[in-house]
Design a protein around this motif. Structure first.
Motif, PDB file in Angstrom:
ATOM      1  N   ASP A   7       0.691  -1.353   0.119  1.00 57.34           N
ATOM      2  CA  ASP A   7       0.051   0.061   0.137  1.00 57.34           C
ATOM      3  C   ASP A   7       0.882   1.229  -0.125  1.00 57.34           C
ATOM      4  N   HIS A  35      -4.719 -11.765 -11.172  1.00 55.66           N
ATOM      5  CA  HIS A  35      -3.871 -11.848  -9.819  1.00 55.66           C
ATOM      6  C   HIS A  35      -3.083 -13.096  -9.932  1.00 55.66           C
ATOM      7  N   ALA A  81      -1.101 -15.237  -6.628  1.00 61.11           N
ATOM      8  CA  ALA A  81      -0.948 -15.475  -5.340  1.00 61.11           C
ATOM      9  C   ALA A  81       0.275 -16.474  -5.474  1.00 61.11           C
ATOM     10  N   CYS A  82       1.392 -16.090  -4.370  1.00 63.75           N
ATOM     11  CA  CYS A  82       2.302 -17.242  -4.543  1.00 63.75           C
ATOM     12  C   CYS A  82       2.670 -17.412  -2.855  1.00 63.75           C
ATOM     13  N   ARG A  83       2.936 -18.621  -2.436  1.00 62.56           N
ATOM     14  CA  ARG A  83       3.595 -18.934  -1.343  1.00 62.56           C
ATOM     15  C   ARG A  83       5.044 -19.230  -1.944  1.00 62.56           C
ATOM     16  N   HIS A 139       3.996 -14.853   1.668  1.00 60.79           N
ATOM     17  CA  HIS A 139       2.657 -15.487   1.125  1.00 60.79           C
ATOM     18  C   HIS A 139       2.672 -13.812   0.350  1.00 60.79           C
ATOM     19  N   VAL A 140       2.516 -13.894  -1.075  1.00 65.44           N
ATOM     20  CA  VAL A 140       2.401 -12.700  -1.741  1.00 65.44           C
ATOM     21  C   VAL A 140       1.274 -12.592  -2.935  1.00 65.44           C
ATOM     22  N   PHE A 141       0.668 -11.271  -2.759  1.00 68.42           N
ATOM     23  CA  PHE A 141      -0.389 -11.304  -3.800  1.00 68.42           C
ATOM     24  C   PHE A 141       0.034 -10.136  -4.882  1.00 68.42           C
ATOM     25  N   ARG A 164       1.294  -7.060  -2.358  1.00 71.74           N
ATOM     26  CA  ARG A 164       0.987  -7.190  -0.949  1.00 71.74           C
ATOM     27  C   ARG A 164       1.762  -8.502  -0.530  1.00 71.74           C
ATOM     28  N   SER A 165       2.771  -8.354   0.449  1.00 72.93           N
ATOM     29  CA  SER A 165       3.453  -9.523   0.842  1.00 72.93           C
ATOM     30  C   SER A 165       3.588  -9.338   2.472  1.00 72.93           C
ATOM     31  N   LEU A 166       3.301 -10.691   3.000  1.00 71.01           N
ATOM     32  CA  LEU A 166       3.495 -11.097   4.302  1.00 71.01           C
ATOM     33  C   LEU A 166       4.652 -12.196   4.375  1.00 71.01           C
ATOM     34  N   LEU A 167       5.541 -11.920   5.168  1.00 76.18           N
ATOM     35  CA  LEU A 167       6.693 -12.640   5.348  1.00 76.18           C
ATOM     36  C   LEU A 167       6.887 -13.180   6.787  1.00 76.18           C
ATOM     37  N   ASP A 168       7.063 -14.608   6.753  1.00 73.36           N
ATOM     38  CA  ASP A 168       7.040 -15.272   8.145  1.00 73.36           C
ATOM     39  C   ASP A 168       8.120 -14.742   9.253  1.00 73.36           C
ATOM     40  N   ARG A 169       7.932 -13.361   9.732  1.00 71.69           N
ATOM     41  CA  ARG A 169       8.856 -12.869  10.387  1.00 71.69           C
ATOM     42  C   ARG A 169       9.425 -13.767  11.922  1.00 71.69           C
ATOM     43  N   PHE A 175      -3.387 -19.578   2.127  1.00 71.32           N
ATOM     44  CA  PHE A 175      -3.511 -20.635   1.063  1.00 71.32           C
ATOM     45  C   PHE A 175      -4.121 -21.713   1.415  1.00 71.32           C
ATOM     46  N   LEU A 188      -0.061 -16.979   7.066  1.00 74.24           N
ATOM     47  CA  LEU A 188       0.597 -15.996   7.479  1.00 74.24           C
ATOM     48  C   LEU A 188      -0.217 -14.228   7.769  1.00 74.24           C
TER      49      LEU A 188
END
Lengths: 132, 132
Positions: free
Chosen positions: A37, A72, A74-76, A102-104, A116-121, B104, B118
């Motif tokens: 964003d 769209h 979406a990828c893990r 996990h990213v869109f 839009r990304s979330l990472l396993d912090r 997912f 995530l």
């Protein structure tokens, strides 16, 4: 661009990243995009990818699960890599770590317009050293 | 089950969660699934969902981005909700918080077989109080 073409484009984009051919991102990323964003330019996106490789020289994008529909993707993503500098604020230990992202992506005309990304912090934190 | 049917099934699954009709999860979730690579039973999955609602009574699953292909559903979920108990280890403040989850799902015969999720823990941490 149909879904098979979009999937092929996305796979080619990951190869560009894995081969460090960042100049070629012009073909895959719009001039101006949003990343979680926040508006950023493609030049900044290219610099961020190059900086990542300075931090993690053996960084490699591996597809875990790939889901493509319409514009769209979406990828893990799965990473097994060895940071040599602080990553997400955590200090390297010399050990190889593994974690998911996990990213869109939203594409427009075959190029990335939004990420839009979330990472396993938590996984990263548990495998690296606490901040000094 | 084609993609339109799978999307409809997934949307119905979220409505079941939002309506707290956890007994009906039998129709949407296999007896045994994996959640972030850990095997769990549907009964445990149902208890986890019920426990979440004890922690966050106004929890509501809102679809941000939905991507469906084959047996896979990828969803960026968006939450605006008000924890009343510790959530992810962080203490409630009485404030409403917002955060994303990127998840997912793999379906088999129209029911969920695998979940990989995530959640934006950094966003949650920044909006709740530090652990006591």
């Amino acid at each position: 661009m149909d879904e098979a073409d979009l999937e092929a484009t996305y796979r080619a984009y990951l190869e560009v990243l894995n081969d460090r051919r960042f100049d070629e991102l012009t073909a895959y990323v719009h001039d101006d995009i949003t990343y979680n964003d926040e508006p950023i330019t493609r030049s900044q996106y290219q610099r961020n990818r190059a900086d990542e490789v300075d931090t993690i020289p053996d960084l490699a994008f591996q597809i875990g699960t790939l889901v493509v529909q319409g514009n769209h993707v979406a990828c893990r993503l799965w990473f097994e890599c060895t940071p040599v500098r602080a990553f997400l604020g955590f200090e390297p230990t010399g050990a190889t770590i593994s974690f998911a992202e996990h990213v869109f992506y939203e594409f427009d005309g075959g190029r990335i317009k939004q990420v839009r990304s979330l990472l396993d912090r938590a996984a990263v934190a548990s495998q690296l050293a606490q901040p000094r």
